[in-house]
Design a protein around this motif. Sequence first.
Motif, PDB file in Angstrom:
ATOM      1  N   ASN A 110       0.213  -0.811   0.496  1.00  0.00           N
ATOM      2  CA  ASN A 110       0.158  -0.429   0.163  1.00  0.00           C
ATOM      3  C   ASN A 110       0.908   1.588   0.465  1.00  0.00           C
ATOM      4  N   HIS A 114      -0.825   3.612  -5.989  1.00  0.00           N
ATOM      5  CA  HIS A 114      -2.084   2.337  -6.804  1.00  0.00           C
ATOM      6  C   HIS A 114      -3.797   2.659  -7.021  1.00  0.00           C
ATOM      7  N   ASP A 116      -6.625   0.887  -6.595  1.00  0.00           N
ATOM      8  CA  ASP A 116      -7.164  -0.620  -5.080  1.00  0.00           C
ATOM      9  C   ASP A 116      -7.720  -2.123  -6.165  1.00  0.00           C
ATOM     10  N   HIS A 267      -3.743   6.266  -4.566  1.00  0.00           N
ATOM     11  CA  HIS A 267      -3.416   6.423  -3.167  1.00  0.00           C
ATOM     12  C   HIS A 267      -1.776   5.973  -2.990  1.00  0.00           C
ATOM     13  N   ARG A 282     -11.696   0.211   6.397  1.00  0.00           N
ATOM     14  CA  ARG A 282     -11.960   0.296   5.347  1.00  0.00           C
ATOM     15  C   ARG A 282     -12.729   0.064   4.334  1.00  0.00           C
TER      16      ARG A 282
END
Length: 296
Positions: A110, A114, A116, A267, A282
């Motif tokens: 992360n 990238h 998601d 992000h 999340r």
Amino acid sequence: MAMTVTSLHPHIGAEIGGLDLREPIDAAGVQAIWQAIDAHAVLVFHDQRLSDEELRRFAYRFGELEIGRSAARPGRRRLEFPEIGDISNLDEDNRVRARDDRRRLDSLGNRLWHTDASYMPVPVVLGMLFAVTVPPASPFGAGETEFADMRAAYDSLSDAQKAVVDDLVVEHDVFWSRGQIGFTEFPPGEREQYPPSRQRLVRRHPGSGRKGLYLSAHASHIVGWPIPEGRLLLSDLGEHATRREFVYSHNWRIGDLVIWDNRDTMHRGRPHDESQPRDLRRATTLDIGSTLDEAA
Ligand code: OGA
Ligand code: MN
């Protein structure tokens, strides 16, 4: 109290005020939030108090929810609901994971820019991260999450560059993104479970009508191009798209909910003091069709 929208950056990000997200929200309220997402791509809500159940209920108003790669694994989990992703450095017993913990190393992916789940045939739409525990700073970062505006990045390409990229198709692969940081120890069966997927390189956002680059650390190569050549173009585009002028950096406070649209942003997380807990939760909404079926 009426919802307020205050821009945070010339291109990307707005702060939303006047809402307590525990309260039920009507169709007009959902519509107003969608409008703000379409305009600003990233929304910040401060001082929220959400249980996982309340976060899940709120997120469901925006679409069906993803069960992420980590939640889909067998075994005991720290969090109760599979639709709530565990974006933390904590194990099942709420202890900070060891430095060589495999799940920790996987989640370090992360830290690369990238979008998601772009390795899924039908990728996701909204990411919603809620801050439960925020870590102290480290010499290289304070656990911020940075967001880059892929619409502004596309707009600033030359017409000749746009003509090159407009109709390209890219193969996205989670094993490629993790391999970039040297993480290759996937649980048995995961390679088969998550094969590469193809996505348009340029997408038109249905809400704003704007075109954006659909880039990601998962983006491995350009279909029909020699691998090294495509990889280098993706790397050049990624460098361009993450110039500071296109980036909003979010400094987390406990009680922040940040919503971003994965269709027109990238992000990444930043480093932090790894001896201390960082606990974000999340929820992620699913899309309904392949990017390959989208109009250019
Ligand atoms: C995510 C993500 C970055 C961070 O939750 O999808 O990439 O800062 N998070 O934790
Ligand atoms: Mn992410």
